[in-house]
Design a protein around this motif. Structure first.
Motif, PDB file in Angstrom:
ATOM      1  N   MET A  86       0.844  -1.189   0.000  1.00  0.00           N
ATOM      2  CA  MET A  86       0.000   0.000   0.000  1.00  0.00           C
ATOM      3  C   MET A  86       0.882   1.242   0.000  1.00  0.00           C
ATOM      4  O   MET A  86       1.968   1.244   0.566  1.00  0.00           O
ATOM      5  N   LYS A  87       0.418   2.302  -0.623  1.00  0.00           N
ATOM      6  CA  LYS A  87       1.158   3.554  -0.655  1.00  0.00           C
ATOM      7  C   LYS A  87       0.257   4.699  -0.203  1.00  0.00           C
ATOM      8  O   LYS A  87      -0.924   4.749  -0.552  1.00  0.00           O
ATOM      9  N   ASP A  88       0.841   5.576   0.573  1.00  0.00           N
ATOM     10  CA  ASP A  88       0.161   6.825   0.943  1.00  0.00           C
ATOM     11  C   ASP A  88      -1.225   6.590   1.526  1.00  0.00           C
ATOM     12  O   ASP A  88      -2.181   7.265   1.178  1.00  0.00           O
ATOM     13  N   LYS A  89      -1.326   5.579   2.394  1.00  0.00           N
ATOM     14  CA  LYS A  89      -2.621   5.318   3.014  1.00  0.00           C
ATOM     15  C   LYS A  89      -2.383   4.806   4.424  1.00  0.00           C
ATOM     16  O   LYS A  89      -1.512   3.972   4.655  1.00  0.00           O
ATOM     17  N   ALA A  90      -3.171   5.326   5.356  1.00  0.00           N
ATOM     18  CA  ALA A  90      -3.092   4.822   6.725  1.00  0.00           C
ATOM     19  C   ALA A  90      -3.577   3.375   6.766  1.00  0.00           C
ATOM     20  O   ALA A  90      -4.439   2.978   5.984  1.00  0.00           O
ATOM     21  N   ARG A  91      -3.013   2.604   7.665  1.00  0.00           N
ATOM     22  CA  ARG A  91      -3.343   1.181   7.762  1.00  0.00           C
ATOM     23  C   ARG A  91      -4.445   0.930   8.789  1.00  0.00           C
ATOM     24  O   ARG A  91      -4.384   1.426   9.911  1.00  0.00           O
ATOM     25  N   HIS A  92      -5.416   0.110   8.408  1.00  0.00           N
ATOM     26  CA  HIS A  92      -6.451  -0.338   9.342  1.00  0.00           C
ATOM     27  C   HIS A  92      -6.223  -1.823   9.589  1.00  0.00           C
ATOM     28  O   HIS A  92      -6.471  -2.661   8.726  1.00  0.00           O
TER      29      HIS A  92
END
Length: 412
Positions: free
Chosen positions: A104-110
């Motif tokens: 994943m790029k440029d995204k907060a992780r859930h």
């Protein structure tokens, strides 16, 4: 199916694992259950007698896995010396998982976690440790935890709910093995899955995380008594529950060591994790045999009760094995015991979070992430006994550097 039967500590669940896979370890009675109904023993008097005498281990014994675990226990880990939860034992053995498809790029992780439950102190310490690990990582925007409360049907529903949400990765500690396998397999088709602590009968997860296993635990405790007790010495073996793979392998490794060394195992009894029953068993053994030269235990939950039984009888406390639970370590220190404490380290609850972030960064992880399984000895005792921590805390939590320690773990 490419895995041999395997169970892990606080739930007694089983999984099938590839020849390269390890047999998991550890258990308290409140958490120990097998996939076979308890009624099976009640309906078979012969089986019931075998269970009472602790004679079930043969169906669980695997020579290759036994040898593999003993070798792993002596293997130098790869990774940071001061962070055993990031270390790996022979990570190439099971192969490395290519995780580039999950990057994943440029995204907060859930991150999401389906937990079998928090029905014993080991799991309670573990969950606190996991949540504190999550707090270290700013890239984790949400951490959703669903507690199955020790119920398979609820955990199946939990896994289905989480795999259908906006979770980026799913961590699973299964309640039981066979029953949870289809739900895990279904989730693997939707989301990267990390299984830890307990196993399932599929290798669809990106990685499976566990310490070395039951054989290594049982052998470490037995070898200690072999060194401390003269040939022909009388050993009492205290077990928690029959028919749980990890406990059976602990005992089978110990039984082999005792037989080879010529020690006389005069009692093999199940305590049900009950301190009063443990004291009664030890007291009866002393009355029957006159002298007990060593006590082996497949879990440390009632080690203090065993110690008290010797004190109540006015007898010297012989060499004894326990676990890294603080009440036993305190008794070890206060009474100057001759003791050893294998662990099923609680620090493993940090590893799935770290693994999930690696996967979502597209970094390789081992298909079988085997963690070190330390043993508390007289030499390293001070590393695990923590003054001011509650009796049911576990010394191998690896939590001392985490935010909120010691207060969030009940310490002073």
């Amino acid at each position: 199916m490419s895995r041999t039967r395997r169970t892990t500590r606080p739930g007694g669940s089983r999984r099938l694992a590839a020849p390269a896979a390890a047999l998991l370890a550890a258990a308290l009675l409140a958490s120990c259950s097998s996939d076979a109904p308890e009624d099976d023993l009640a309906d078979d008097p012969a089986a019931s007698q075998d269970a009472e005498n602790g004679d079930e281990q043969s169906e669980f014994f695997d020579q290759a896995d036994y040898e593999r675990q003993l070798k792993l226990a002596e293997t130098a880990p790869e990774g940071p010396a001061d962070k055993p939860w990031e270390q790996m034992l022979d990570p190439q053995a099971g192969g490395m998982a290519d995780t580039s498809e999950y990057a994943m790029k440029d995204k907060a992780r859930h991150l999401c976690f389906s937990n079998a439950g928090v029905f014993n102190p080991w799991r309670q310490v573990g969950l606190k440790t996991m949540k504190a690990e999550v707090a270290l990582h700013d890239e984790i925007s949400d951490f959703t935890v669903l507690d199955a409360q020790g119920k398979d049907d609820k955990q199946i529903s939990d896994i289905q709910e989480l795999s259908g949400k906006d979770c980026d990765a799913l961590i699973v500690s299964p309640n039981t093995t066979a029953t949870l396998t289809p739900a895990v397999e279904e989730a693997c088709g939707k989301i990267p899955v990390i299984v830890f602590d307990r196993g399932v009968e599929t290798d669809c997860a990106v990685t499976f995380i566990s310490p070395v296993g039951g054989y290594a635990y049982g052998a470490a405790a037995a070898d200690f008594l072999v060194d401390e007790v003269d040939k022909g010495g009388k050993i009492v073996a205290l077990r928690i529950s029959p028919g749980v793979d990890v406990l059976e392998t602990r005992w089978s490794a110990a039984e082999m060591a005792f037989e080879k060394a010529g020690l006389d195992v005069v009692e093999v009894k199940f305590t049900d994790g009950d301190p009063s029953k443990t004291k009664s068993i030890v007291s009866d053994a002393l009355a029957r045999h006159g002298q007990i030269d060593g006590v082996w235990m497949d879990s440390g939950a009632t080690s203090v009760a065993a110690v008290e039984a010797f004190e109540d009888a006015g007898e010297d406390i012989p060499p004894i094995t326990g676990e890294d639970q603080q009440d036993f370590l305190a008794a070890w220190q206060d009474k100057d015991l001759t003791a050893i404490a294998p662990t099923y380290p609680t620090f493993q609850w940090r590893t799935p979070v770290i693994a999930a972030l690696k996967i979502l960064n597209g970094e390789e992880v081992p298909k079988e992430w085997t963690l070190p399984q330390p043993v508390v000895t007289e030499e390293n005792f001070d590393d695990y006994y923590k003054e001011g921590m509650p009796p049911l805390h576990y010394g191998a939590c690896g939590c001392e550097d985490l935010p909120g320690y010691p207060g969030d773990w009940g310490g002073e």
